[in-house]
Design a protein around this motif. Sequence first.
Motif: not given
Length: 300
Positions: A87-95
Amino acid sequence: MNELHRTLADRIVRHIRTSAMTQGQHLTETSLQEILGTSRQPIRSALGYLADQGLLERVPNKGFFLRNPALVSEAASTDDTSEVAIYLRIADDRLAKRLPDRISENDLMRRYGISRLGLRRVLTRISGEGWIERNEGRGWTFAALIDSVEAYRECYELRQVIETHGLRSPQFRLDRNVLADLRRRQQIVADGGWQRLSQMELFEANSEFHEGLAELSGNRFLLSTVQKLNQLRRLVEYRQTLNTDQVIDQNAEHLAILDALDASDTAQAADLMFAHLGKAKQRKAREEMFLPQPETAAAL
């Protein structure tokens, strides 16, 4: 158990932790409806799942009661850590703009090395937080986010205008029960919650404070705007390194606002809110917040 019920169960666990519930406390479907924003049937299923896990006690004809708060804390720290990391990796990659606006589940599965079932649990959580939507056909579409320091500053400037106006509005109502509940939640943070709660849980506690006061403004559009702005800034907040001094300071500012409201001084509360949001903007709006971070080796 389907994805929605699992997501609701995770949110109930976070609610128990941020509310510092005690052993034997009753969790009602009606009260959780207001927090989770869904109907009673899926909430009942989520509570049943938590009872099966031993976190809650199911009492026939009475409902669900908290069995052991320590077990809830243990579950929050150990359950699905790999999915939280993804979840946090998806958030970071999206930002960091490493993910496109539209993407398929197969692409996400390959990128993060996760099963379809696990991915859907993650995506269901993200969808519930408002920053991704399932396409009518196949795949998913990310919502627009606050993705620059300028946009982040503008978000806080807008909040200064509308949240201060809400407190000054003639329609603002001093609901003592709501204020007492907001104070109880903020006092949990002051009494050591800043040490044991996660970055996500602290964000939820702070969002509830601002949304609770926005609801008292009597303006439904003001409340929905504050909720939307919280959704938009969620990923930026999750990405930050937890600064305990800032957490303590902003918590003290929240309590000072509540002190003014308890004294029926809405003008003072509004001034404190304006200063509080201004300080948050100065403390947190930094260029490095949006600098791309190195991709992990697992990403393609």
